[in-house]
Scaffold this motif. Structure first.
Motif, PDB file in Angstrom:
ATOM      1  N   LEU A  45       0.858  -1.177   0.000  1.00  0.00           N
ATOM      2  CA  LEU A  45       0.000   0.000   0.000  1.00  0.00           C
ATOM      3  C   LEU A  45       0.893   1.226   0.000  1.00  0.00           C
ATOM      4  O   LEU A  45       1.794   1.349   0.849  1.00  0.00           O
ATOM      5  CB  LEU A  45      -0.899   0.029   1.234  1.00  0.00           C
ATOM      6  CG  LEU A  45      -1.886  -1.124   1.401  1.00  0.00           C
ATOM      7  CD1 LEU A  45      -2.625  -0.985   2.734  1.00  0.00           C
ATOM      8  CD2 LEU A  45      -2.873  -1.165   0.247  1.00  0.00           C
ATOM      9  N   VAL A  46       0.663   2.114  -0.942  1.00  0.00           N
ATOM     10  CA  VAL A  46       1.377   3.392  -0.988  1.00  0.00           C
ATOM     11  C   VAL A  46       0.337   4.454  -0.669  1.00  0.00           C
ATOM     12  O   VAL A  46      -0.543   4.737  -1.480  1.00  0.00           O
ATOM     13  CB  VAL A  46       2.026   3.640  -2.368  1.00  0.00           C
ATOM     14  CG1 VAL A  46       2.758   4.972  -2.360  1.00  0.00           C
ATOM     15  CG2 VAL A  46       2.972   2.498  -2.728  1.00  0.00           C
ATOM     16  N   VAL A  47       0.408   4.992   0.538  1.00  0.00           N
ATOM     17  CA  VAL A  47      -0.574   5.973   1.001  1.00  0.00           C
ATOM     18  C   VAL A  47      -0.054   7.362   0.659  1.00  0.00           C
ATOM     19  O   VAL A  47       0.922   7.834   1.236  1.00  0.00           O
ATOM     20  CB  VAL A  47      -0.842   5.823   2.514  1.00  0.00           C
ATOM     21  CG1 VAL A  47      -1.879   6.837   2.967  1.00  0.00           C
ATOM     22  CG2 VAL A  47      -1.300   4.398   2.836  1.00  0.00           C
ATOM     23  N   LEU A  82       7.142   4.849  -5.321  1.00  0.00           N
ATOM     24  CA  LEU A  82       6.994   3.701  -6.210  1.00  0.00           C
ATOM     25  C   LEU A  82       8.350   3.200  -6.698  1.00  0.00           C
ATOM     26  O   LEU A  82       8.546   1.994  -6.865  1.00  0.00           O
ATOM     27  CB  LEU A  82       6.095   4.057  -7.391  1.00  0.00           C
ATOM     28  CG  LEU A  82       4.626   4.284  -7.037  1.00  0.00           C
ATOM     29  CD1 LEU A  82       3.863   4.812  -8.246  1.00  0.00           C
ATOM     30  CD2 LEU A  82       3.976   3.016  -6.498  1.00  0.00           C
ATOM     31  N   ALA A  83       9.296   4.101  -6.908  1.00  0.00           N
ATOM     32  CA  ALA A  83      10.623   3.713  -7.389  1.00  0.00           C
ATOM     33  C   ALA A  83      11.433   2.979  -6.332  1.00  0.00           C
ATOM     34  O   ALA A  83      12.245   2.114  -6.653  1.00  0.00           O
ATOM     35  CB  ALA A  83      11.387   4.938  -7.871  1.00  0.00           C
ATOM     36  N   THR A  84      11.220   3.318  -5.061  1.00  0.00           N
ATOM     37  CA  THR A  84      12.010   2.709  -3.994  1.00  0.00           C
ATOM     38  C   THR A  84      11.279   1.567  -3.304  1.00  0.00           C
ATOM     39  O   THR A  84      11.851   0.895  -2.469  1.00  0.00           O
ATOM     40  CB  THR A  84      12.377   3.749  -2.919  1.00  0.00           C
ATOM     41  OG1 THR A  84      11.188   4.281  -2.349  1.00  0.00           O
ATOM     42  CG2 THR A  84      13.220   4.864  -3.505  1.00  0.00           C
ATOM     43  N   ALA A  85      10.041   1.335  -3.672  1.00  0.00           N
ATOM     44  CA  ALA A  85       9.259   0.293  -3.017  1.00  0.00           C
ATOM     45  C   ALA A  85       9.773  -1.078  -3.392  1.00  0.00           C
ATOM     46  O   ALA A  85       9.935  -1.395  -4.553  1.00  0.00           O
ATOM     47  CB  ALA A  85       7.780   0.418  -3.421  1.00  0.00           C
ATOM     48  N   ASP A 106       3.874  -4.449   2.786  1.00  0.00           N
ATOM     49  CA  ASP A 106       4.339  -3.236   3.445  1.00  0.00           C
ATOM     50  C   ASP A 106       3.447  -2.049   3.121  1.00  0.00           C
ATOM     51  O   ASP A 106       2.622  -2.095   2.210  1.00  0.00           O
ATOM     52  CB  ASP A 106       5.805  -2.929   3.093  1.00  0.00           C
ATOM     53  CG  ASP A 106       6.065  -2.857   1.597  1.00  0.00           C
ATOM     54  OD1 ASP A 106       5.143  -3.084   0.809  1.00  0.00           O
ATOM     55  OD2 ASP A 106       7.209  -2.571   1.208  1.00  0.00           O
ATOM     56  N   VAL A 107       3.629  -1.001   3.920  1.00  0.00           N
ATOM     57  CA  VAL A 107       2.920   0.257   3.747  1.00  0.00           C
ATOM     58  C   VAL A 107       3.972   1.347   3.609  1.00  0.00           C
ATOM     59  O   VAL A 107       4.850   1.476   4.462  1.00  0.00           O
ATOM     60  CB  VAL A 107       1.995   0.570   4.951  1.00  0.00           C
ATOM     61  CG1 VAL A 107       1.316   1.922   4.778  1.00  0.00           C
ATOM     62  CG2 VAL A 107       0.967  -0.532   5.160  1.00  0.00           C
ATOM     63  N   LEU A 108       3.881   2.100   2.527  1.00  0.00           N
ATOM     64  CA  LEU A 108       4.786   3.220   2.293  1.00  0.00           C
ATOM     65  C   LEU A 108       3.966   4.488   2.273  1.00  0.00           C
ATOM     66  O   LEU A 108       2.784   4.459   1.906  1.00  0.00           O
ATOM     67  CB  LEU A 108       5.503   3.055   0.951  1.00  0.00           C
ATOM     68  CG  LEU A 108       6.367   1.808   0.824  1.00  0.00           C
ATOM     69  CD1 LEU A 108       5.575   0.704   0.166  1.00  0.00           C
ATOM     70  CD2 LEU A 108       7.601   2.116   0.031  1.00  0.00           C
ATOM     71  N   LEU A 109       4.574   5.589   2.668  1.00  0.00           N
ATOM     72  CA  LEU A 109       3.865   6.857   2.740  1.00  0.00           C
ATOM     73  C   LEU A 109       4.481   7.903   1.818  1.00  0.00           C
ATOM     74  O   LEU A 109       5.701   7.932   1.638  1.00  0.00           O
ATOM     75  CB  LEU A 109       3.891   7.401   4.168  1.00  0.00           C
ATOM     76  CG  LEU A 109       3.394   6.477   5.267  1.00  0.00           C
ATOM     77  CD1 LEU A 109       3.543   7.160   6.623  1.00  0.00           C
ATOM     78  CD2 LEU A 109       1.964   6.050   5.028  1.00  0.00           C
ATOM     79  N   VAL A 139       8.914   3.109  11.219  1.00  0.00           N
ATOM     80  CA  VAL A 139       8.038   2.016  10.790  1.00  0.00           C
ATOM     81  C   VAL A 139       7.673   2.159   9.318  1.00  0.00           C
ATOM     82  O   VAL A 139       7.622   1.180   8.578  1.00  0.00           O
ATOM     83  CB  VAL A 139       6.751   1.985  11.653  1.00  0.00           C
ATOM     84  CG1 VAL A 139       5.762   0.955  11.141  1.00  0.00           C
ATOM     85  CG2 VAL A 139       7.086   1.751  13.114  1.00  0.00           C
ATOM     86  N   PHE A 140       7.404   3.401   8.912  1.00  0.00           N
ATOM     87  CA  PHE A 140       6.947   3.676   7.552  1.00  0.00           C
ATOM     88  C   PHE A 140       8.027   4.366   6.734  1.00  0.00           C
ATOM     89  O   PHE A 140       8.488   5.440   7.118  1.00  0.00           O
ATOM     90  CB  PHE A 140       5.723   4.612   7.580  1.00  0.00           C
ATOM     91  CG  PHE A 140       4.546   4.058   8.309  1.00  0.00           C
ATOM     92  CD1 PHE A 140       3.705   3.133   7.701  1.00  0.00           C
ATOM     93  CD2 PHE A 140       4.260   4.465   9.603  1.00  0.00           C
ATOM     94  CE1 PHE A 140       2.602   2.627   8.369  1.00  0.00           C
ATOM     95  CE2 PHE A 140       3.164   3.974  10.283  1.00  0.00           C
ATOM     96  CZ  PHE A 140       2.332   3.046   9.664  1.00  0.00           C
ATOM     97  N   PRO A 141       8.407   3.803   5.591  1.00  0.00           N
ATOM     98  CA  PRO A 141       9.254   4.572   4.673  1.00  0.00           C
ATOM     99  C   PRO A 141       8.429   5.764   4.169  1.00  0.00           C
ATOM    100  O   PRO A 141       7.275   5.589   3.770  1.00  0.00           O
ATOM    101  CB  PRO A 141       9.537   3.587   3.538  1.00  0.00           C
ATOM    102  CG  PRO A 141       9.209   2.238   4.087  1.00  0.00           C
ATOM    103  CD  PRO A 141       8.157   2.455   5.125  1.00  0.00           C
TER     104      PRO A 141
END
Length: 119
Positions: A46-48, A110-113, A77-80, A99-101
């Protein structure tokens, strides 16, 4: 700005969750429901995107942590995305930036996920 949550399903079990407006005690349940729906439908990353978010509170943090807990068993994972300094500061003060990148742009996130399940 009125609260809004929009989901965009991308390849590789990635879902971009774009938030607008205030995410607080009153709107966080809708966010939680949408995140759970995405995870139950197979999302593993999930990219929030909080680019258009004007405010978050502790309820929002709880919803995001809940998503992390749901995704951990499936190596998700969850990225912000949080370019606003005030929004980012909430994560830093609570040490949730560990906790969150957190990225400044959706493109950077999106590039680092990492690919789900590759960690």
């Amino acid at each position: 700005m009125r609260f809004r949550v929009e989901l965009e399903h991308l390849p590789d079990a990635t879902v971009v969750v774009a938030l607008s407006g205030e995410v607080d005690l009153y709107t966080a349940p809708e966010l939680r429901d949408r995140l759970v729906e995405a995870i139950d439908a197979g999302a593993r990353r999930l990219v929030v995107d909080m680019t258009e978010t004007t405010f978050i509170d502790s309820t929002t943090l709880g919803v995001l942590i809940g998503a992390v807990k749901r995704l951990r068993p499936v190596e998700g994972d969850v990225l912000l995305v949080a370019p606003d300094r005030n929004i980012r500061k909430v994560f830093e003060i609570t040490l949730l930036d560990r906790v969150f990148p957190i990225s400044d742009t959706l493109e950077d996130a999106l590039a680092t996920a990492p690919t789900p399940g590759s960690s």
